[in-house]
Design a protein around this motif. Structure first.
Motif: not given
Lengths: 185, 247
Positions: B34, B38, B40-42, B44, B146, B202-203, B208-209, B212
């Motif tokens: 994170f 950087r 994560q978040p993955p 685009r 992911s 994947w984002n 993802w959100w 996670v």
């Protein structure tokens, strides 16, 4: 807590019910947000769904919930043969629901409405697919009830109630999915 | 008793070492993914090859330093797997559950954890390569990280089954059900192979959100419960003593 006030089944199972409900609620919020952003496109894609079939599916699952509730009632009354019939009825209704769902997916894909054809269909296949996975796990859970009923040495009222709670949860998720995908215009 | 004496005599010292290593590993993991790299978040999923080159350039030193740390210290991930395996061995269920979990997670860590580190490090180390190749590494890194979360699914189900069948009270049963919730969210990431935009990319918000958020809660809970297990454990084979409530 007195007998009349107690939570049906294993208390820990209700953690699953609440947690999984929150996860599904988050999926519904995302769907409603996307829908608000592209209302016209969603309405157009939604018209491809077969509402009468959705109603039939809902009736099948609601009836299966009634059958599993009757099963639990029969277990509490120590009428295990009758309880076995109700759990088999639940399995049959669940299989019928799954068959209808498969037929609906095949028809939609045949008409060109696939997972990637529109944002609405992306949500539709995702939500109904996730629900179908929960339903398939439900068949395993119903198998546990069947096993418990068949074997007096392993019979546990609490486990049977816990398993039926899972099945009711699957039913609840479907009612919400049906309302959001088929009814809300 | 001094710390040194305690370390020499405490029969649970290996378990505590594994637990503190687990905490250290997940902390390092969070900082590397994170903050430093950087990743994560993955990134685009719809970047062009030229934008991918800029993405690598923007994170050049972060990728190198962050993933160097993972290559040196990432082996500590084995301690969390071993501690969980121990927890399953401590249960009244067959050893097959523990060994299945151990093997599954050891294998799953390769696509689900190491591939992204290797792919992104290669991208950072070879910035002069064809942008199409860097673009491929970018896709490979994020899709392996992911998109292969499903390989952890069976492991979660094994842990769940062991907890629900256990008679030794190693973990509360609600945690068994939380394993099922976690396993079900592992399924959700699979569509990221198909979608490059939207909630299932994947984002995406769902892939993802939300995933996670569930995984984060699951991780905090299992680390806490492993600590509680070590505190209660009498190192025997029967039921684990219940927690002592003071005050």
């Amino acid at each position: 807590m007195t007998e009349t006030e107690r939570v049906p089944g294993e208390g820990d199972m209700w953690f699953f019910v609440v947690f999984e409900s929150l996860v599904f609620t988050s999926y519904f919020c995302v769907y409603l947000y996307d829908r608000a952003q592209h209302e016209h496109a969603f309405l157009k894609a939604q018209s491809a769904l077969n509402l009468p079939l959705g109603i039939v599916e809902t009736i099948l699952l609601l009836t299966s919930s009634w059958a599993i509730a009757r099963c639990v009632q029969e277990v509490r009354a120590a009428r295990y043969r009758s309880a076995q019939r109700f759990v088999l009825a639940t399995v049959g209704l669940g299989v019928a629901f799954f068959g209808c769902k498969l037929a609906e997916w095949v028809r939609l894909i045949g008409d060109g409405h696939t997972f990637t054809s529109s944002e609405f269909m992306q949500h539709f296949f995702f939500l109904t697919g996730m629900h179908a996975i929960h339903l398939l796990i439900g068949f395993v859970v119903l198998g546990v009830i069947r096993y418990q009923l068949a074997d007096p040495q392993h019979r546990s009222h609490q486990t049977i109630e816990t398993c039926s709670t899972y099945w009711h949860t699957v039913d609840l998720f479907w009612v919400l999915i049906f309302a959001l995908l088929y009814i809300v215009r | 008793m001094s710390l040194g004496a305690s370390l020499r005599t405490d029969p649970k010292r290996e378990l505590w070492f594994a637990w503190y290593s687990t905490v250290a590993f997940y902390s390092l993991y969070s900082v590397v993914f994170f903050v430093l790299t950087r990743t994560q978040p993955p990134g685009r999923p719809w970047l062009t090859p030229e934008q991918t080159v800029a993405w690598f350039a923007d994170r050049h030193w972060g990728l190198l330093v962050g993933f160097a740390l993972i290559f040196v210290l990432g082996g500590f991930s084995a301690t969390s797997i071993s501690l969980i395996t121990y927890s399953i061995r401590r249960m009244s269920v067959s050893r097959a559950y523990a060994y299945s979990y151990l093997i599954l997670y050891a294998i799953a860590a390769i696509p689900g954890f190491l591939f992204i580190c290797v792919a992104m490090t290669v991208g950072a180390m070879r910035p002069e390569r064809d942008p199409a190749l860097l673009h491929w590494l970018y896709d490979f890194g994020f899709l392996s990280f992911s998109g292969t979360m499903g390989v952890f699914l069976v492991g979660s189900l094994i842990w769940m089954a062991a907890i629900l069948l256990d008679k030794n009270g190693v973990f509360p049963r609600w945690f068994g059900y939380l394993n099922l919730c976690n396993a079900l969210t592992e399924v959700v990431i699979a569509p990221s192979w198909i979608f490059q935009r939207g909630v299932l990319a994947w984002n995406g918000v769902i892939a993802w959100w939300i995933d996670v958020a569930v995984f984060g809660m699951y991780t905090v809970v299992f680390i806490y419960l492993l600590r509680s297990l070590i505190q209660r454990d009498d190192l025997g084979t029967g039921p684990v003593p219940a927690p002592v409530i003071t005050g």
